[in-house]
Design a protein around this motif. Structure first.
Motif, PDB file in Angstrom:
ATOM      1  N   SER A 128      48.112  38.716  42.670  1.00 55.04           N
ATOM      2  CA  SER A 128      47.810  37.878  41.509  1.00 55.04           C
ATOM      3  C   SER A 128      46.383  38.098  41.025  1.00 55.04           C
ATOM      4  O   SER A 128      46.114  38.146  39.823  1.00 55.04           O
ATOM      5  N   GLU A 129      45.465  38.241  41.974  1.00 50.37           N
ATOM      6  CA  GLU A 129      44.077  38.472  41.595  1.00 50.37           C
ATOM      7  C   GLU A 129      43.900  39.850  40.955  1.00 50.37           C
ATOM      8  O   GLU A 129      43.145  40.012  39.986  1.00 50.37           O
ATOM      9  N   VAL A 130      44.590  40.859  41.474  1.00 46.35           N
ATOM     10  CA  VAL A 130      44.548  42.184  40.852  1.00 46.35           C
ATOM     11  C   VAL A 130      45.072  42.111  39.423  1.00 46.35           C
ATOM     12  O   VAL A 130      44.485  42.677  38.494  1.00 46.35           O
ATOM     13  N   SER A 205      36.439  44.501  50.720  1.00 48.11           N
ATOM     14  CA  SER A 205      37.274  44.461  49.527  1.00 48.11           C
ATOM     15  C   SER A 205      36.739  43.438  48.547  1.00 48.11           C
ATOM     16  O   SER A 205      36.131  42.446  48.916  1.00 48.11           O
ATOM     17  N   GLN A 206      36.979  43.691  47.261  1.00 49.65           N
ATOM     18  CA  GLN A 206      36.524  42.759  46.240  1.00 49.65           C
ATOM     19  C   GLN A 206      37.308  41.460  46.275  1.00 49.65           C
ATOM     20  O   GLN A 206      36.881  40.457  45.720  1.00 49.65           O
ATOM     21  N   PHE A 207      38.469  41.453  46.916  1.00 51.23           N
ATOM     22  CA  PHE A 207      39.301  40.261  46.968  1.00 51.23           C
ATOM     23  C   PHE A 207      39.362  39.758  48.394  1.00 51.23           C
ATOM     24  O   PHE A 207      39.787  40.462  49.294  1.00 51.23           O
ATOM     25  N   SER A 208      38.971  38.528  48.592  1.00 45.44           N
ATOM     26  CA  SER A 208      38.995  37.970  49.938  1.00 45.44           C
ATOM     27  C   SER A 208      40.363  37.422  50.256  1.00 45.44           C
ATOM     28  O   SER A 208      41.210  37.267  49.389  1.00 45.44           O
ATOM     29  N   THR A 230      46.949  47.767  49.193  1.00 47.88           N
ATOM     30  CA  THR A 230      47.690  46.922  48.252  1.00 47.88           C
ATOM     31  C   THR A 230      47.037  46.943  46.877  1.00 47.88           C
ATOM     32  O   THR A 230      47.714  47.081  45.851  1.00 47.88           O
ATOM     33  N   ILE A 231      45.725  46.811  46.840  1.00 49.84           N
ATOM     34  CA  ILE A 231      45.001  46.811  45.567  1.00 49.84           C
ATOM     35  C   ILE A 231      45.199  48.137  44.839  1.00 49.84           C
ATOM     36  O   ILE A 231      45.491  48.171  43.642  1.00 49.84           O
ATOM     37  N   HIS A 232      45.046  49.239  45.566  1.00 52.44           N
ATOM     38  CA  HIS A 232      45.177  50.569  44.954  1.00 52.44           C
ATOM     39  C   HIS A 232      46.562  50.762  44.346  1.00 52.44           C
ATOM     40  O   HIS A 232      46.698  51.174  43.182  1.00 52.44           O
ATOM     41  N   GLU A 233      47.607  50.452  45.106  1.00 54.13           N
ATOM     42  CA  GLU A 233      48.965  50.666  44.608  1.00 54.13           C
ATOM     43  C   GLU A 233      49.328  49.665  43.513  1.00 54.13           C
ATOM     44  O   GLU A 233      50.090  49.986  42.593  1.00 54.13           O
TER      45      GLU A 233
END
Length: 387
Positions: A128-130, A205-208, A230-233
């Protein structure tokens, strides 16, 4: 007999083309018919995404793309029902029937998350944050992306073995370097719940991790490596569903991976006017500098025209260079970079000339013909970055 078959195929193509032209009219844009193509292997139904003289690509209601060879078609029909994308609840129900009790299947916004027991919520927070940050990144650069049409499915397997099995099912080679992938045709992200190791990097990571109000446990937390993957994909999945990349054609790999690596670490949440240092992907920068020291012998012309060879030869070096060059363009040539992304995104999926000459022409149309000057400026920019 051959002449009759030829006339039949011409009729199929004419009907498909007529429907595509109707859908290009704004007031009819939402009225997508369901096409049924019958072959000896069965009935294939869906929305006509694109076609040429040999193949028709159909989209199912959950967003899976399927190619149907027109030479195999023995009959066709336009159904009375209009095409409607599935809801997240419908897709979630479908996946609950496909996965065993070791998985939780939950919905979060536009996402359907299939994850090991107790972890779907944690992965959902990351996704959701991505999603929010991805839209904001391009909005701040004056690009209003398309809305996603289908629910976005993300499958996190509980073990490496399960992930390797998924790779084989998707006809991807099993490799220790591969920790996750997005497949444009299935429109699914697949990865595995990478465990935390004693040698893992500290949280960068930028997301905690999501705040649940209680102390996290090993059953619910996501490791740093799993979070980064997860963020990359997820960036790939959003890019392919919002008009940045085509799900049908072979997009330049350096562009696809360069964008994802640029945004995966710091880039998404950084403001346009904030310092360049806040957007540096330190891991990719270190890898690229080591690559140069160990003997990078080509120039950016090879990256632009023959990126697949570089990728196959050494994926780690390729990813670092794709990041470095994309980061340079996004920081120092930002308007041209955005226009370049738009230029290659607008190409017709099935008729685009993807030759090295065309790739080079597209790049030079956006950034100019003097590649030697661009190479010099690029490497000077990288050298001036704080290490």
């Amino acid at each position: 007999m051959k002449s009759r078959r030829f006339r039949f195929l011409c009729l199929v193509q004419t009907v498909l083309t007529g429907m595509a032209l109707q859908l290009s009219i704004p007031q009819l844009a939402c009225a997508s018919p369901i096409i049924e193509l019958v072959t000896n292997s069965g009935r294939h139904q869906g929305k006509n995404i694109a076609h040429n003289q040999t193949v028709c690509w159909l989209a199912s209601s959950d967003g899976v793309y399927e190619p149907v060879s027109l030479s195999d078609v023995i009959s066709f029909n336009k159904l009375k029902e209009e095409f409607q994308p599935s809801t997240t609840k419908q897709v979630a129900a479908k996946h609950r029937s496909q996965f065993d009790r070791n998985y939780d299947v939950q919905t979060k916004g536009k996402y359907v998350i299939c994850a090991p027991k107790g972890k779907a919520e944690s992965y959902g927070e990351i996704l959701s944050e991505v999603d929010r940050s991805f839209a904001g990144y391009f909005s701040r650069r004056n690009w209003s992306l398309e809305n996603t049409e289908y629910p976005l499915v993300v499958v996190i397997h509980p073990s490496r073995q399960k992930f390797d099995d998924a790779c084989r099912e998707s006809d991807l080679p099993v490799s220790e370097l591969l920790q996750g992938f997005y497949h444009p045709h299935s429109n699914r992200v697949t990865l595995y719940d990478i465990p935390e190791t004693p040698n893992s990097l500290s949280a960068s990571s930028q997301f905690s991790a999501p705040k649940t109000g209680s102390k996290p446990t090993s059953n619910t937390t996501v490791s740093d490596e799993a979070r980064r993957t997860t963020i990359h994909e997820a960036i790939h999945q959003l890019a392919f569903n919002t008009g940045l990349h085509s799900r049908l054609r072979q997009n330049p790999r350096w562009v696809v991976e360069g964008l994802a690596t640029t945004l995966e670490e710091g880039g998404l949440q950084s403001r346009v006017k904030s310092g360049t240092a806040s957007r540096i992907n330190a891991t990719r920068l270190e890898q690229f500098q080591k690559y140069r020291e160990s003997g990078r012998s080509h120039t950016i012309k090879t990256l632009i025209t023959d990126d697949e060879t570089l990728y196959r030869t050494n994926p780690v070096n390729f990813y670092s260079e794709a990041w470095a060059f994309s980061f340079y363009l996004s920081e120092q040539r930002r308007p041209e970079y955005i226009n370049y992304l738009k230029r290659i995104a607008q190409r017709n999926s099935l008729t685009t000339n993807d030759s090295p000459e065309q790739r080079l022409a597209d790049f030079q149309a956006a950034f100019g013909n003097d590649l030697d000057w661009i190479e010099t400026r690029f490497l000077r920019f990288i050298d001036d970055l704080p290490q």
